[in-house]
Design an enzyme around this catalytic site. Structure first.
Site, PDB file in Angstrom:
ATOM      1  N   VAL A 288       0.796  -1.133   0.016  1.00 11.97           N
ATOM      2  CA  VAL A 288       0.055  -0.040  -0.085  1.00 11.97           C
ATOM      3  C   VAL A 288       0.919   1.391   0.027  1.00 11.97           C
ATOM      4  O   VAL A 288       0.551   2.390  -0.642  1.00 11.97           O
ATOM      5  CB  VAL A 288      -1.034   0.047   1.123  1.00 11.97           C
ATOM      6  CG1 VAL A 288      -1.757   1.304   1.094  1.00 11.97           C
ATOM      7  CG2 VAL A 288      -1.766  -1.102   1.150  1.00 11.97           C
ATOM      8  N   GLU A 293      -2.142   5.609  -4.457  1.00 12.10           N
ATOM      9  CA  GLU A 293      -3.453   5.386  -4.750  1.00 12.10           C
ATOM     10  C   GLU A 293      -3.855   6.530  -5.449  1.00 12.10           C
ATOM     11  O   GLU A 293      -5.094   6.506  -6.065  1.00 12.10           O
ATOM     12  CB  GLU A 293      -4.504   5.150  -3.444  1.00 12.10           C
ATOM     13  CG  GLU A 293      -4.002   3.650  -2.923  1.00 12.10           C
ATOM     14  CD  GLU A 293      -2.844   3.564  -1.930  1.00 12.10           C
ATOM     15  OE1 GLU A 293      -2.256   4.840  -2.083  1.00 12.10           O
ATOM     16  OE2 GLU A 293      -2.640   2.596  -1.422  1.00 12.10           O
ATOM     17  N   ASP A 335      -6.657  22.020 -42.533  1.00 17.07           N
ATOM     18  CA  ASP A 335      -7.276  22.259 -43.698  1.00 17.07           C
ATOM     19  C   ASP A 335      -7.435  23.835 -43.987  1.00 17.07           C
ATOM     20  O   ASP A 335      -6.680  24.350 -43.252  1.00 17.07           O
ATOM     21  CB  ASP A 335      -8.730  21.715 -43.678  1.00 17.07           C
ATOM     22  CG  ASP A 335      -9.529  21.480 -44.911  1.00 17.07           C
ATOM     23  OD1 ASP A 335      -9.003  21.696 -45.805  1.00 17.07           O
ATOM     24  OD2 ASP A 335     -10.547  20.851 -44.783  1.00 17.07           O
ATOM     25  N   ASP A 617     -13.124  18.561 -41.477  1.00 16.12           N
ATOM     26  CA  ASP A 617     -14.646  18.985 -41.179  1.00 16.12           C
ATOM     27  C   ASP A 617     -15.581  18.017 -41.849  1.00 16.12           C
ATOM     28  O   ASP A 617     -17.094  17.766 -41.507  1.00 16.12           O
ATOM     29  CB  ASP A 617     -15.019  20.338 -41.570  1.00 16.12           C
ATOM     30  CG  ASP A 617     -14.572  20.745 -42.903  1.00 16.12           C
ATOM     31  OD1 ASP A 617     -14.171  19.702 -43.779  1.00 16.12           O
ATOM     32  OD2 ASP A 617     -14.680  21.762 -43.509  1.00 16.12           O
ATOM     33  N   ASP A 621     -12.904  13.111 -43.828  1.00 18.04           N
ATOM     34  CA  ASP A 621     -11.796  13.218 -42.873  1.00 18.04           C
ATOM     35  C   ASP A 621     -11.746  12.421 -41.612  1.00 18.04           C
ATOM     36  O   ASP A 621     -10.904  12.071 -40.774  1.00 18.04           O
ATOM     37  CB  ASP A 621     -12.010  14.743 -42.278  1.00 18.04           C
ATOM     38  CG  ASP A 621     -11.627  15.656 -43.331  1.00 18.04           C
ATOM     39  OD1 ASP A 621     -10.802  15.326 -44.307  1.00 18.04           O
ATOM     40  OD2 ASP A 621     -12.285  16.989 -43.362  1.00 18.04           O
ATOM     41  N   GLU A 686       6.090   7.073   3.565  1.00 18.94           N
ATOM     42  CA  GLU A 686       4.797   5.739   3.822  1.00 18.94           C
ATOM     43  C   GLU A 686       5.463   4.565   4.128  1.00 18.94           C
ATOM     44  O   GLU A 686       4.881   3.678   4.842  1.00 18.94           O
ATOM     45  CB  GLU A 686       4.050   5.934   2.670  1.00 18.94           C
ATOM     46  CG  GLU A 686       3.120   7.016   2.622  1.00 18.94           C
ATOM     47  CD  GLU A 686       2.224   7.156   1.247  1.00 18.94           C
ATOM     48  OE1 GLU A 686       2.609   6.070   0.334  1.00 18.94           O
ATOM     49  OE2 GLU A 686       1.454   8.009   1.142  1.00 18.94           O
ATOM     50  N   THR A 716      -5.939  13.030   2.586  1.00 19.87           N
ATOM     51  CA  THR A 716      -5.205  14.478   2.736  1.00 19.87           C
ATOM     52  C   THR A 716      -4.264  14.899   1.582  1.00 19.87           C
ATOM     53  O   THR A 716      -4.164  15.932   1.461  1.00 19.87           O
ATOM     54  CB  THR A 716      -4.298  14.426   4.140  1.00 19.87           C
ATOM     55  OG1 THR A 716      -3.140  13.254   3.532  1.00 19.87           O
ATOM     56  CG2 THR A 716      -5.083  14.103   5.183  1.00 19.87           C
TER      57      THR A 716
END
Length: 906
Positions: A288, A293, A335, A617, A621, A686, A716
């Protein structure tokens, strides 16, 4: 576009063969099919509709969110926790997996609806001849062999061969050509590409004028429209550079975590003497702690913020990761019409200069030889060229009553793209007159004289013809389209001509009219910004090369003599020749481009390592828009097909908006690196508590519980990280060259700074707080701290101190992450108010976790005393201050080195 076997509507059927042979092959006739035969054919040919390949994709998309490398790592951690009976930890980890998966799934569910949009081009009803009677049927029931009745305003429902009459057809949805073309049964073309055959009409195009009958030779997915739909479906959209890098980083993190777990689990069990349960707790904590995460949700949220910002600037992004891809774009294939230009023709010059009488005759011919119409509200509708001519005639003082004009028209010879001219015969108060307009090279040979001042005519000598040719060339070099306007007055009693050849002869030249679709005012500055940023611009258009070159030169896209290739030239080139051309030739213009050509160019650029943005357009295309890294569709003039196939839609159809989007993409990328660094900087603090626990053999109690770690990671950390995504753009952002496609968003200096500098410093401060609380309570190594022991409350305070010490270090890291080399003072401490509010939220959430009894019971926290809070107060300043000193040394080193001012400021 080359005509290959794949282009044919059915095996062995050639729609350009003689009409008698085509009717034989279709087993039909000029009177169409019977209703019974049509129903039989519908069973074998299938409905006239565009089909989508495959089925539902959302289950696979959802499953992918649960099998991402980071998710797999968390599944392993949850499984370990559940196996040894730590159910709360297992449930908490699963909740994190679910939150991440749902969040990512929702943002990916922008459905791919390009084929459904293509289907919108098929009209719901069609007029056909069945059982020798004209009737209206559902267009989906059309079959090969049906005879269509085509009239002005009809959307054509299938690919068909004209057998009677003539029509003007708007083919822009298929070819990109802005001018309607004339198609007639008597214009026979054999052994030519089907889209160029002048006796064929195609599904999804519109009849703008005329009436005709045509036999259907292809329906549904066998039409040209269906071929493009199938091509669009075969084009797979690759992951963006950021998606690839995040996935690569995720696998890297997973490998590191597994290796650490495998390496330290035996150490914890045998070397440190931990029980199996404690060893599993250690392994879960290690997994973990290694998994960021918040990484995927924070990236997703930051990209979403970038999407909203771009929408306010006129660029709607349909895929979040495209925001970052824009920042790495190094080639823009654009274009011309509507993107670089205003998509509005206007008359700019009349040559040679005329007196009022001659101008009146010219304006009258312009109105007569014209099919644009004025509505009751005064607006003019029709082909842009003819609208511009009518407006010019009105400015010259000529009355423009299109209803009266149509009432007095006796005959019309439609515009013929081969002859490049059209003519009409009209009744006028002073007799009948033939009016004609067209390309000068086809009109001038038909003129024997020129109208001069006061109505006098002068013969067109060879010298005068050379002078007129020079005038045409001068206008063409400025990107203007030139039309010659002429007339012939019929003598009293002369019969109205029945053939074009008889009508368009012995003409009197009235003048040359030059028109232009001007470039947008803001495009030149945007192009200059692109060049400064190292972005190459290639024009790919369906228009003529001369016009495209002039517009490209006016907007600054080309500064020398560009290489201009048309579709035929490109078709003859091998892949290696195209790669060499794109690599060795800087200024390129592709004219008369087909759908396959745009797709092929996009493929070639991407194969040579470029990140490509492609504008478009029309229906034609769509495949190239899907293949490009960034497909850019026009929001105003573009088709639904292009908008659905594209990644980004310009609501203002403006090239300058692309440049603004590139700048925004670069800023977002810089900010993504900042908050990735911010998140990675917390991996060390951690993991350290679990290493201390394991390496001490359990004599030092676990300084941080797994649930407290999850609260830190998911709770946090998120808002300050997201706030870093709102950092303003750094000076000189558009002066940098584009980064390479394979440049990693995570680099070694970033990791060293995150893990071994700020990470180690934050971990040391957090562990100092942990030991401060325990030692002050009288703890010695090996003393029990579990439930019911005298030191349990102190232990809970100590773990809470570790948690809050990490939060305090997190605040200092957030300020340090705002710059890589510049001082914080140079960018302003308060220049990112969202970060300040994020820190306020972070502290408030930490207070709830520490002091709210329900969360104390859930997470194992305890209230901290004022002296403990005072101990952690300097932590943010220590962390930020240490990095500020590091950056000061780097700036001093750079100042003495070869780096320029821009590098020193970064």
């Amino acid at each position: 576009m080359t005509d290959t076997v794949a282009d044919k509507p059915a095996a062995g059927l050639d729609p350009t063969e003689r009409i008698e042979l085509l009717l034989r092959d279709l087993r039909s006739s000029r009177s169409g099919l019977t209703d019974r035969e049509a129903r039989r054919r519908l069973l074998s040919a299938g409905p006239n509709e565009l089909r989508r390949r495959g089925g539902w994709t959302w289950p696979r998309q959802l499953a992918r969110q649960f099998t991402h490398p980071l998710a797999l790592l968390l599944w392993a951690a949850a499984g370990l926790a559940w196996a040894v009976g730590i159910e709360p930890v297992a449930i908490a980890v699963v909740v994190v997996i679910l939150i991440n998966a749902v969040f990512a799934f929702v943002q990916e569910r922008h459905a791919e609806r390009a084929v459904e949009a293509l289907a919108a081009f098929l009209p719901p009803r069609a007029k056909v001849v069945r059982d020798n009677q004209v009737g209206v049927i559902d267009a989906v029931d059309l079959v090969p062999g049906d005879v269509l009745v085509i009239e002005e305003g009809d959307r054509i429902s299938a690919d068909a061969r004209l057998i009677d009459g003539g029509v003007e057809v708007d083919l822009s949805t298929l070819t990109g050509e802005s001018m309607p073309v004339y198609r007639a049964a008597d214009l026979l073309d054999t052994q030519v590409p089907v889209q160029q055959a002048r006796d064929l009409v195609f599904s999804g195009t519109t009849c703008t004028e005329g009436q005709a009958r045509a036999v259907v030779f292809a329906t549904g997915m066998h039409t040209e429209l269906g071929r493009i739909a199938a091509l669009s479906q075969r084009v797979e959209r690759d992951e963006s550079p950021l998606e690839k890098q995040v996935r690569r980083v995720a696998w890297l993190i997973a490998m590191i975590s597994v290796v650490l777990g495998v390496a330290f689990l035996p150490i914890a069990t045998f070397g440190a003497g931990l029980s199996f349960v404690n060893a599993v707790v250690f392994a879960v904590g290690l997994l973990v702690g290694n998994v960021p995460e918040g990484l995927l949700p924070v990236i997703t949220l930051a990209l979403a913020i970038g999407v909203r910002g771009l929408a306010r600037r006129g660029a709607v992004v349909r895929r979040l990761s495209a925001v970052e891809t824009l920042g790495s774009t190094d080639v823009i294939c654009t274009d011309k019409t509507g993107t670089l230009t205003e998509n509005r023709m206007r008359v700019t010059a009349i040559e040679p200069p005329r007196d009022d009488f001659a101008l009146g005759r010219l304006a009258s011919a312009i109105v007569l030889c014209n099919n644009a119409r004025r509505a009751p509200d005064g607006t003019v509708a029709g082909d842009p060229t003819e609208v511009a001519l009518l407006e010019s005639a009105a400015e010259l003082g000529q009355p423009v009553d299109t209803a009266e004009r149509d009432q007095h028209r006796r005959r019309q010879f439609h515009f013929d793209p081969a002859r490049k001219r059209m003519s009409t015969v009209d009744d006028r108060p002073d007799g009948q007159v033939i009016s004609a307009k067209g390309a000068p090279e086809t009109m001038l040979p038909l003129c024997h004289a020129e109208l001069g001042a006061g109505g006098m005519t002068a013969p067109l000598t060879a010298r005068r013809r050379d002078e007129l040719a020079s005038l045409v060339d001068a206008q063409a070099r400025q990107g203007r389209r030139v039309l010659a306007v002429a007339e012939r007055r019929l003598t009293p009693g002369e019969e109205i001509p029945t053939t074009r050849e008889d009508a368009e002869r012995d003409l009197v030249l009235l003048g040359l009219v030059a028109m232009v679709d001007p470039p947008r005012n803001e495009v030149a500055a945007a192009v200059a910004d692109c060049h400064a940023a190292g972005i190459r611009i290639i024009v790919i258009t369906g228009d003529h090369g001369l016009t495209a070159t002039a517009i490209a030169r006016q907007t600054g896209i080309v500064r020398g003599e560009p290489t201009v290739l048309n579709g035929t030239d490109l078709d003859r080139m091998t892949e290696n020749e195209l790669d060499a051309l794109l690599t060795q030739t800087e200024e390129l213009i592709f004219a008369r481009s087909s759908p396959e050509a745009k797709l092929r160019i996009a493929d070639a650029l991407r194969a040579t390592g470029h990140v490509v943005a492609m504008t478009g357009d029309g229906v034609n295309d769509a495949p190239a828009l899907r293949r490009a890294d960034i497909g850019v569709a026009m929001g105003r003039s573009g088709t639904d097909v292009a908008r659905e196939a594209a990644t980004m839609v310009l609501t203002d159809d403006n090239f300058a908006t692309i440049t603004a989007a590139v700048q925004a993409g670069r800023r977002v990328y810089d900010n993504i690196r900042k908050f990735i660094f911010y998140i990675f900087a917390h991996a060390t603090p951690e993991i350290v508590p679990f290493l201390v626990f394991a390496l001490s053999g359990g004599t030092i109690p676990l300084p941080l519980t797994v649930l407290q770690l999850l609260a830190f990671d998911v709770g946090t950390e998120t808002l300050p990280a997201l706030a870093l995504g709102r950092e303003p753009a750094e000076p000189g952002l558009m002066d940098r060259p584009p980064r390479k496609r394979d440049e990693s968003v995570i680099q070694t200096p970033m990791l060293l700074r995150a893990w071994l500098f700020l990470g180690v410093l934050s971990a040391a401060l957090a562990m100092a707080g942990f030991f401060y609380v325990l030692v002050r309570a009288g703890w010695h190594p090996g003393d029990p701290t579990g439930e019911g022991t005298p030191l349990n409350h102190a232990y809970r305070q100590a773990t809470t101190m570790t948690f809050f010490g990490m939060v305090a270090g997190q605040i200092g890291t957030a300020f340090a992450a705002r710059t890589d080399r510049a001082s914080l003072r140079s960018i302003g401490v308060f220049s990112n108010p969202l970060l300040l509010w994020g820190i306020v939220f972070e502290l408030a959430l930490a207070a709830v976790i520490i002091y709210a009894p329900p969360l104390q019971d859930l997470l194992g926290t305890a209230a901290l005393t004022p002296d403990m809070l005072a101990l952690t107060a300097p932590f943010p300043v220590i962390v930020w201050g240490a990095d500020e000193i590091r950056r000061w040394f780097l700036r001093r080193r750079d100042a003495r080195g070869p780096l320029g001012p821009r590098d020193r400021d970064r």
